[in-house]
Enzyme design. Structure first.
Site, mmCIF file in Angstrom:
data_model
loop_
_atom_site.group_PDB
_atom_site.id
_atom_site.type_symbol
_atom_site.label_atom_id
_atom_site.label_comp_id
_atom_site.label_asym_id
_atom_site.label_seq_id
_atom_site.Cartn_x
_atom_site.Cartn_y
_atom_site.Cartn_z
ATOM 1 C CE LYS A 1 -3.835 2.378 0.700
ATOM 2 N NZ LYS A 1 -4.703 2.597 -0.460
ATOM 3 N N GLY A 2 0.529 2.221 -0.840
ATOM 4 C CA GLY A 2 1.354 3.411 -1.039
ATOM 5 C C GLY A 2 1.739 4.111 0.256
ATOM 6 C CG LEU B 1 -2.879 7.888 -2.026
ATOM 7 C CD1 LEU B 1 -2.046 9.074 -2.502
ATOM 8 C CD2 LEU B 1 -2.300 6.592 -2.569
ATOM 9 C CB THR C 1 -9.887 -5.060 -8.273
ATOM 10 O OG1 THR C 1 -9.398 -3.718 -8.379
ATOM 11 C CG2 THR C 1 -11.271 -5.021 -7.692
ATOM 12 C CB CYS D 1 -3.159 8.210 -6.367
ATOM 13 S SG CYS D 1 -4.685 8.056 -5.408
ATOM 14 C CB ILE E 1 -3.267 1.382 -16.513
ATOM 15 C CG1 ILE E 1 -4.467 0.432 -16.431
ATOM 16 C CG2 ILE E 1 -2.735 1.428 -17.918
ATOM 17 C CD1 ILE E 1 -5.662 0.839 -17.301
#
Lengths: 268, 316
Positions: B46-47, B74, B268, B131, B192
């Site tokens: 996770k960013g 985020l 996803t 994002c 992407i």
């Protein structure tokens, strides 16, 4: 640790056009389930619905002698509509039990607690009623809905808790008191009754009202929150609620059962 | 026959081409019990930002046909907690860790890179410049090749680790963004990120997502992602790519490899099926075995296209 299983549909029991109970095999999830836990159900392997759906595990019971999980469902979209139409024997992927259940380990025979449900919020309170009854805890149910059709599984609640401990309120007066379910609870509190804890599930306005009542009466609470979830296990971060410490808390992992004091109701 | 699943993306060697996409796999540890973390090609976490980030107010997600929209904003635990508490556990599991990072400004990206330093437990850095769900930073860099070039140049200086730049499909010209990133020092591109979308609650006449728009992901975007991977591969045939967008099945993985990605990131689908990434590793080996493919790397960029014909008109 939650389990992912293919559990076969045992029975679908329709209450009216928009409410039903879905019974699936308990698998190994049944024995792990505590009141307040939820599960993620996948309605088929198509792309609509695409994601699994989160449901409270309403009860761990039996169907014709077969151990079963019960989910009480209100049709609100494609997922809840699709789940109503699986034939007996259809395997459904189920991930569970998930989340933090209701805190009940500290309750004993001398304790009295209140259970408040609004509409489909009855779901997690069924198993809670069963378990509390088995432990000899006195639990009083306050259950409200728009009308009589909104108030489900009364026979089960009355069997577990005793009919005299189940009070109902409806917007149109078709069942119980005409008015809000919170008025039923307020009346008891005003009469001086005390509860060791208030367990609740329902729509946000009900939670908001109960949070106020709990603050005034200095009542400890555990609210089973509802939220749309993509994953159910703390990864997508889609299901959050504003927390009092400024963060957003995940309903799926930090909840769904949280004390009202954990939530910042001004930001909900 | 044993299939060689190993792939190499420039300076980054992976045991297989199945990685997981940032934002869909937490910090990896959430999937213990579902997936052998050490058996995946890589895990993009996770960013991470220089300080913990609360993210956007709910509602943050909604399902759409064949996918979902999200505007999480985020939310993350911050680089220090990640390095101190999560990375050691991930490393102990044998995971190949890609640290996905972001900032509101160039300085903030650099600050995160300085905290990571040359930590050998991090296999690569992935710059999130795409994002769509934050007001500052994020896509602001990804949609402007000049801003992107400046950011990548500074990050290139700030880290010796393999540098991945994750591209936005929302920029209009993804090849221009790809060139800007590579010319500025990116080793690898990933593409992407989500496509900006809108879902409407008709009764309330409100957006279903609190941020108004959200990033579309899931099978709905796969053809667009494949097209963009193919375009970037054609324009920059020597640049290794992570392809992603709606990957669900082993066939989807192979489509991305054939289009020109050396490895893929599963996104996803992890929400719907937490076992999927681990299963795809096994299924990829089985598919190659069935099809007589010894080295999965041999499939990369093997799409056969025909010249596009000009249209013709009927005679008057």
């Amino acid at each position: 640790m939650p389990v992912n299983e293919e559990l076969r549909v045992l029975k679908t029991l329709s209450y009216d056009a928009t409410h039903y109970s879905l019974f699936v095999q308990a698998g190994s999830i049944g024995a792990l389930t505590r009141p307040g836990h939820f599960a993620m159900l996948q309605a088929g392997d198509g792309l609509r619905p695409y994601l699994r759906r989160a449901f409270s595990i309403a009860d761990v019971t039996t169907v014709a002698g077969v151990p079963a999980l019960e989910f009480v469902v209100k049709v609100v979209g494609v997922g809840t509509a699709a789940l109503a139409h699986f034939a007996e024997g259809t395997p459904l992927p189920v991930l569970g039990p998930l989340g933090v259940p209701f805190p009940i380990d500290d309750l004993g025979r001398d304790d009295r607690v209140a259970l408040v449900a609004g509409g489909i919020g009855l779901a997690p309170l069924v198993l809670l009623s069963r378990v509390l009854a088995a432990r000899g805890v006195t639990a009083e149910l306050f259950y409200g809905g728009r009308n009589e059709k909104d108030v489900l599984k009364r026979a089960d609640f009355e069997r577990f808790l005793g009919a005299h401990r189940c009070a109902y309120a409806t917007d149109d007066g078709s069942l119980g008191r005409k008015g809000l379910v919170t008025e039923l609870l307020q009346r008891e509190l005003s009469a001086g009754k005390t509860y060791k804890r208030l367990y609740a599930c329902g729509p946000v306005p009900l939670f908001r009202a109960l949070a106020r009542i709990a603050d005034e009466a200095d009542l400890e609470t555990s609210f089973a929150l509802e939220s749309e979830m993509a994953c159910g296990f703390g990864v997508c971060l889609g299901c959050v609620v504003p927390a009092r410490d400024g963060r957003f808390a995940t309903v799926c992992k930090e909840g769904p059962c949280l004390p009202h004091t954990a939530i910042d109701w001004s930001r909900v | 026959m044993s299939v060689d699943l190993a792939v190499r993306l420039g300076p980054l060697a992976l045991r297989n081409p199945i990685a997981t996409a940032s934002g869909t796999f937490g910090y990896g540890l959430e999937f213990e019990g579902y997936v052998d973390l050490g058996g995946l090609g890589a895990i993009s976490v996770k960013g991470l930002s220089r300080r913990p980030c609360h993210g956007n107010p709910p509602p943050r997600i909604c399902e759409v046909d064949a996918g979902m929209l999200n505007a999480i904003g985020l939310q993350n635990i911050g680089i220090d907690t990640f390095l101190g508490e999560r990375l050691p556990l991930l490393h102990a599991k044998g995971a190949t860790v890609i640290a996905n990072i972001w900032g509101d400004t160039e300085d903030e990206y650099v600050e995160v890179l300085e905290r990571i330093g040359d930590d050998a437990r991090v296999a690569a850095i992935e710059l999130n410049v795409s994002c769509p769900n934050v007001v500052k930073g994020g896509m602001v860099f990804g949609n402007d090749p000049v801003a992107l070039a400046a950011l990548v140049k500074r990050c290139r200086v700030a880290t010796k680790l393999p540098l991945v730049v994750k591209l936005s499909p929302n920029s209009g010209d993804i090849v221009a963004a790809a060139r800007a990133a590579v010319d500025s020092g990116a080793d690898i591109l990933s593409l992407i990120n989500t496509l900006v979308g809108l879902a409407i609650d008709l009764e309330r006449r409100e957006p279903k997502i609190g941020f108004t728009t959200g990033g579309l992901s899931g099978p709905a975007i796969r053809p667009i992602a494949l097209r963009m991977v193919w375009e970037v591969r054609r324009a920059l045939p020597n640049v290794p790519l992570f392809g992603m967008g709606g990957i669900e099945t082993v066939e989807n993985v192979l489509e991305f490899l054939v289009a020109g990605a050396t490895a893929v990131q599963v996104g996803t689908a992890n929400f719907r099926d937490p076992f999927v990434s681990g299963r795809l590793v096994k299924e990829l080996a089985a598919w190659c075995d069935r099809h007589g493919v010894d080295r999965v790397a041999d499939l990369v960029g093997t799409l056969k296209t025909r010249p596009r014909p000009e249209h013709t008109f009927a005679k008057a």
